[in-house]
Design an enzyme around this catalytic site. Structure first.
Site, PDB file in Angstrom:
ATOM      1  N   LYS A  66       0.855  -1.208  -0.017  1.00 11.13           N
ATOM      2  CA  LYS A  66       0.099  -0.106   0.004  1.00 11.13           C
ATOM      3  C   LYS A  66       0.991   1.085   0.033  1.00 11.13           C
ATOM      4  CE  LYS A  66      -3.534  -2.818  -0.198  1.00 11.13           C
ATOM      5  NZ  LYS A  66      -4.123  -3.436   1.077  1.00 11.13           N
TER       6      LYS A  66
HETATM    7  C1  LIG Z   1      -5.203  -4.633   1.631  1.00  7.94           C
HETATM    8  C2  LIG Z   1      -6.636  -4.493   1.650  1.00  7.94           C
HETATM    9  C3  LIG Z   1      -7.427  -4.789   2.658  1.00  7.94           C
HETATM   10  C4  LIG Z   1      -6.921  -5.498   3.784  1.00  7.94           C
HETATM   11  O1  LIG Z   1      -5.859  -5.003   4.457  1.00  7.94           O
HETATM   12  P1  LIG Z   1      -4.834  -5.718   5.200  1.00  7.94           P
HETATM   13  O2  LIG Z   1      -3.908  -4.818   5.947  1.00  7.94           O
HETATM   14  O3  LIG Z   1      -4.085  -6.589   4.550  1.00  7.94           O
HETATM   15  O4  LIG Z   1      -5.456  -6.660   6.367  1.00  7.94           O
HETATM   16  C5  LIG Z   1      -8.693  -4.635   2.641  1.00  7.94           C
HETATM   17  N1  LIG Z   1      -9.176  -4.231   1.422  1.00  7.94           N
HETATM   18  C6  LIG Z   1      -8.624  -3.933   0.545  1.00  7.94           C
HETATM   19  C7  LIG Z   1      -9.634  -3.459  -0.651  1.00  7.94           C
HETATM   20  C8  LIG Z   1      -7.336  -4.022   0.299  1.00  7.94           C
HETATM   21  O5  LIG Z   1      -6.515  -3.809  -0.591  1.00  7.94           O
END
Ligand SMILES: *Cc1c(COP(=O)(O)O)cnc(C)c1O
Length: 412
Positions: free
Chosen positions: A202
Site C-alpha cells: 500500500k
Molecule cells: C489491503 C486491503 C485490505 C486488507 O488490508 P490488510 O492490511 O492486508 O488486512 C482490505 N481491503 C482492500 C481493498 C485491500 O486492498
C-alpha cells in the site's frame, strides 16, 4: 514501438524475455530515516501502548483532513472495528462490491452480518450506486464502498441513497486510496468511516497495520475499546491513575498497533505526497503508451477524481486476441513482468458459495471484467526503464496474439 518487438519471439515460446529479473506488481520503500525512527523507539520505554500511537494517529488524521484516526493491527482489523463500531450483528445486511479483496466482505461476516453484493460499473469497476439502490432493504445497515485501484467511489450518489436512512452507515474501504481526492475533498473524509491498510504494497507501510478515520468521536471511542479487548480504560490512563481497575464492557480483540510500527508509519507518512505523485506519473506514461494499443484499455478515471493509483488495472480485449487472459498473464510473467489479477469476485470463493449460496451470475459486470483484467506493476520506486519494460512486454505479447482477421492498425 520498436519494430523488433513485433517480430520478437515470446519468452513463453522460448524467446528471450523483455527483462532478466521479475518486476513485482507492488513493492514497499524503506529509507534510512524510517530505519532510524524505528531504532529510536526500540531504545525507548514504550514498544507498544506508548506515545507513538497517538502521534501517528494525529499525523494520519491530519494527512487526510479527518478529525480523528484510530490505528489498529491491520486493514482487516480496521474493517472489523468499523463493523463493530456501527453495531453490525446477526440479521444485518452490509452491501459490498464483489470486485475487492475478500476482507471487505469478511468483516461483516465476523460480526454475524450478511454480505449483500452490489455490482460495479463497467468503466471504473467501482460500486454502482444504481445497483446499491436495488439491493437496499429494511435490514441494510451499512454500505462498504471500495475505492478500487485508488480512486474514490461516488459518495455523493451513495449519500443520496442513504439520505432518508439514518440507520445506514457509509463505510469507505479506502485501502487503495490513501492520498486520493474527489475535487478538494480528501479520501478519509468522504464516508462516515474510512478504512486504510498499511500493508507493504500500500502507499504507506508499517509492515502490517490499519487505520480508520472518522468525524464521529463516539465511533472512534468504540473502535479504541474494540482494539484493546473491549476494555474501557487503557494502559496509560491506568498508569496515570495508579489503579488496577479495568472493565471489559464489550467483547473486543487485541488489534493494537505497536509503537515500533507507529514510528515507521509516522516517518512514512511524510513521503505520501511524493509517492502518490510518482504513481500518477507512471499511470500517465502507461495511459499514453497504451493509447496506441487498442486491445489494452486502462480503467476509466472518474471526473473530478484525483487517483492515488495503488493499482494500475487494464482490461485486455480478449475478443481481439487469439489468447485468453490466462495465456496473456502467463506470457507476461515469462517476460518477467509481475502481472496480477485484482480480484477474483468475492462471491466466487468457496466459503461464500457454501455459507450464502452465492455463485456466478450474481454480479455480471464484475464477472465479465474478471475475465479481462490484468494488474500491471505500479510502485513509486519503479524506474523509467521498469515502466518501459512493462510497456514493451505488453506490446510484444499483444502483437504476438493479435488475431489475423484484425487488420494491423496505423500507429503514430
Ligand atoms: C489491503 C486491503 C485490505 C486488507 O488490508 P490488510 O492490511 O492486508 O488486512 C482490505 N481491503 C482492500 C481493498 C485491500 O486492498
Amino acid at each position: 514501438m520498436p519494430e523488433d518487438l513485433k517480430t520478437a519471439q515470446l519468452a513463453l515460446h522460448g524467446g528471450a524475455p523483455v527483462r532478466a529479473t521479475l518486476l513485482p506488481y507492488g513493492r514497499h520503500e524503506i529509507d534510512e530515516d524510517d530505519v532510524a525512527a524505528v531504532a529510536r523507539v526500540l531504545r525507548s520505554d514504550w514498544l507498544t501502548g506508548g506515545p507513538a500511537v497517538g502521534e501517528f494517529e494525529a499525523a494520519f488524521a491530519r494527512a487526510v483532513g479527518a478529525p480523528d484516526a484510530v490505528a489498529v493491527s491491520n486493514g482487516t482489523a480496521a474493517l472489523h472495528a468499523a463493523m463493530f463500531a456501527i453495531g453490525i450483528g446477526p440479521g444485518d445486511e452490509v452491501i459490498v462490491p464483489p470486485m475487492t479483496f475478500a476482507a471487505s466482505a469478511n468483516a461483516a461476516v465476523y460480526q454475524g452480518g450478511t454480505p449483500v453484493f452490489a455490482d460495479v460499473g463497467a468503466d471504473t469497476l467501482l460500486i454502482d450506486p444504481a445497483r446499491v439502490a436495488e439491493k437496499m432493504t429494511a435490514r441494510t445497515r451499512a454500505i462498504v464502498a471500495v475505492d478500487y485501484t485508488g480512486q474514490p467511489c461516488d459518495y455523493d450518489a451513495l449519500r443520496r441513497l442513504t439520505a432518508t436512512r439514518p440507520d445506514v452507515t457509509i463505510v469507505a474501504d479506502a485501502c487503495h486510496a490513501l492520498g486520493a481526492r474527489d475535487r478538494d475533498r480528501r479520501v478519509g473524509t468522504l464516508a462516515d468511516l474510512s478504512v486504510f491498510s498499511l500493508h507493504p504494497v500500500k502507499h504507506v507501510t508499517t509492515g502490517e497495520g490499519g487505520v480508520v478515520t472518522t468525524a464521529d468521536p463516539a465511533l472512534a471511542g468504540r473502535m479504541r475499546m474494540f482494539r484493546n479487548h473491549g476494555i474501557t480504560v487503557d494502559q496509560t490512563q491506568r498508569g496515570a491513575r495508579a489503579s488496577w481497575l479495568y472493565e471489559i464492557v464489550e467483547l473486543g480483540h487485541n488489534y493494537r498497533l505497536t509503537d515500533i510500527q507507529c514510528a515507521l508509519g509516522l516517518s512514512q507518512l511524510g513521503k505520501l505526497a511524493a509517492r502518490v505523485a510518482r504513481r500518477q506519473a507512471i499511470a500517465q506514461e502507461y495511459t499514453r503508451a497504451f493509447a496506441s494499443l487498442p486491445e489494452v484499455r486502462p480503467l476509466a478515471v472518474r471526473a473530478d477524481a484525483s487517483h492515488a493509483y495503488h493499482l494500475f488495472v487494464v482490461r485486455v480485449d480478449t475478443a481481439r486476441l487469439s489468447a485468453d487472459r490466462a495465456t496473456i498473464f502467463a506470457a507476461l510473467r515469462r517476460e518477467n513482468i509481475g502481472v496480477n489479477v485484482h480480484y477474483i469476485p468475492v462471491h466466487y470463493h468457496p466459503f461464500y458459495r457454501r455459507r450464502f449460496g452465492f455463485g456466478p451470475g450474481l454480479c455480471p459486470v464484475a464477472e465479465a471484467a474478471y475475465e479481462q483484467i490484468l494488474t500491471l506493476p505500479m510502485f513509486p520506486a519503479m524506474t523509467a526503464r521498469d515502466v518501459q519494460d512493462v510497456v514493451d512486454a505488453v506490446t510484444k505479447v499483444v502483437e504476438a496474439f493479435r488475431r489475423d482477421d484484425e487488420a494491423p492498425r496505423r500507429r503514430s
